[in-house]
Design a protein around this motif. Structure first.
Motif: not given
Length: 393
Positions: A69-71, A107-112
């Motif tokens: 999640v970007g953290k 939400n797999p649209l927002k995970t990296t």
């Protein structure tokens, strides 16, 4: 009697060793004299690194990287030496796994997968000759673009500005790519990937539609993600000449397989083939009277190379009966009878909350194994009395 216990883990609940221990307790509770051979299995997901490093006598290297999640999170990879080579082992689940995505942020649209690339760079810093990557239990669906960005691939929009891939939705903003700045050390390192060989990136059976809902996507998000990955595949084809849409394994771990194929010299393998190089189960199974296996969810996906179906396939070559213990029984579970699983049962016997099921899983796995053996004993007694002449399997 000899019973071989060969389970996988229960995703986000118990690893394979914990599941195996619970099943062994159930066997010994039924009859302490049974020869129980315990072989916890890994499928490229949770536990992949630690299991292989334990077998090879290597070390765990801890590294702060970008989580799904970007953290920033604390993750790790393994390192061992063999035949004069330094080998790194990376577990996708330990850096971008579903368990690392808070339930209210799924939400797999927002995970990296950016952190996967950071671990690869960290492994290169140790001057490794070979990298082994386990794909499984992912919480992402960015096609491996986040990983690629961390490796030096640049994604550009129509104005030739850089696009930072924070999730699958950002792929729609990408118009082109360049690999001019990709880490040059990748050319000198071989990469093998253990993945679900049958997962593909795009189409009706693409990763967005098959696995998107498991990662928290609703129907609208599934379609948006599917469109984004199709667009991304077109950009990859234009930029590299490689069409990754339906290549075997391209959909592994939310399309991480596609990113590895497109931007590294990785070779993708059916995960069970890779794992069998480290864990030999054929001999033990061939001399067993019965085999127990396990999985968190038994459904139509299980026959596609997951551990219970592969264990059953091996057991059937020696005509050994197989019983599967599962957390939940999903759609198409009866397809597993065709793979060689003779019977299966869920550990959940009444409606319960997810939290309660996870808390009680070890106890319920033990109870289910014990109960299964009691049922087998009934059949055995009926057969000896002549009541059962033949049991259909």
């Amino acid at each position: 009697m000899k019973i071989v216990i060969v389970p996988s883990g229960f995703k986000e609940c118990l690893d394979a060793e914990e599941v195996a221990a619970a099943m062994e307790r159930g066997v010994k509770r039924f009859d302490p004299s049974i020869d129980a051979v315990v072989i916890p299995m890994i499928d490229g997901g949770e536990g992949f690194v630690r299991t292989i490093i334990n077998i090879k006598g290597g070390s765990i290297i801890h590294k702060e990287v970008t989580g799904p999640v970007g953290k920033k999170i604390s993750s790790y990879f393994g390192l061992y030496k063999e035949n004069g080579q330094r080998i790194a082992v990376i577990e996708m689940a330990a850096v971008a796994g579903l368990k690392l995505v808070p339930r209210n942020e799924r939400n797999p649209l927002k995970t990296t997968t950016y952190g996967v690339g950071e671990l690869i760079i960290a492994a290169l810093d140790f001057e490794v000759d070979h990298i082994l990557i386990g794909c499984g239990d992912s919480g992402t669906s960015d096609g491996g673009a986040g990983m690629a960005e961390a490796l030096g691939v640049q994604f550009l929009n129509k104005e030739q500005q850089k696009v930072h891939i924070k999730g699958g939705e950002d792929l729609l903003a990408v118009d082109s790519l360049t690999t001019a700045n990709i880490d040059g050390r990748l050319k000198n390192v071989s990469i093998d990937v253990a993945c679900n060989w049958k997962n593909i990136l795009c189409g009706e059976k693409g990763v967005a539609r098959v696995f998107g809902p498991q990662k928290g996507a609703n129907s609208e998000q599934v379609e948006a993600l599917s469109s984004a990955l199709e667009h991304y595949a077109g950009v990859i084809q234009e930029g590299t000449g490689l069409d990754v849409r339906t290549l075997p394994g391209s959909g592994a771990s939310g399309g991480l397989g596609a990113g590895l194929l497109a931007f590294t010299n990785a070779v993708l393998h059916p995960r069970f083939d890779i794992i069998m190089d480290f864990i030999n189960i054929e001999k033990e199974i061939s001399t067993a009277d019965m085999v127990f296996t396990a999985e968190g969810s038994l459904d139509f996906q299980t026959p596609n190379g997951k551990i219970p179906s592969e264990v059953a396939r091996i057991a059937k070559t020696s005509h050994i009966p197989v019983i599967a213990i599962t957390g939940t029984i999903g759609e198409g579970a009866d397809l597993n009878y065709q793979t060689g699983i003779d019977a299966y049962s869920s550990i959940i016997q009444k409606p319960v909350s997810l939290e309660m099921a996870m808390e009680n899983a070890p106890k319920w796995i033990e109870e289910s194994t014990y109960s299964a053996l009691r049922k087998v004993a009934i059949g055995w007694r009926m057969t000896n009395k002549g009541v059962l002449k033949k049991v259909p399997v």
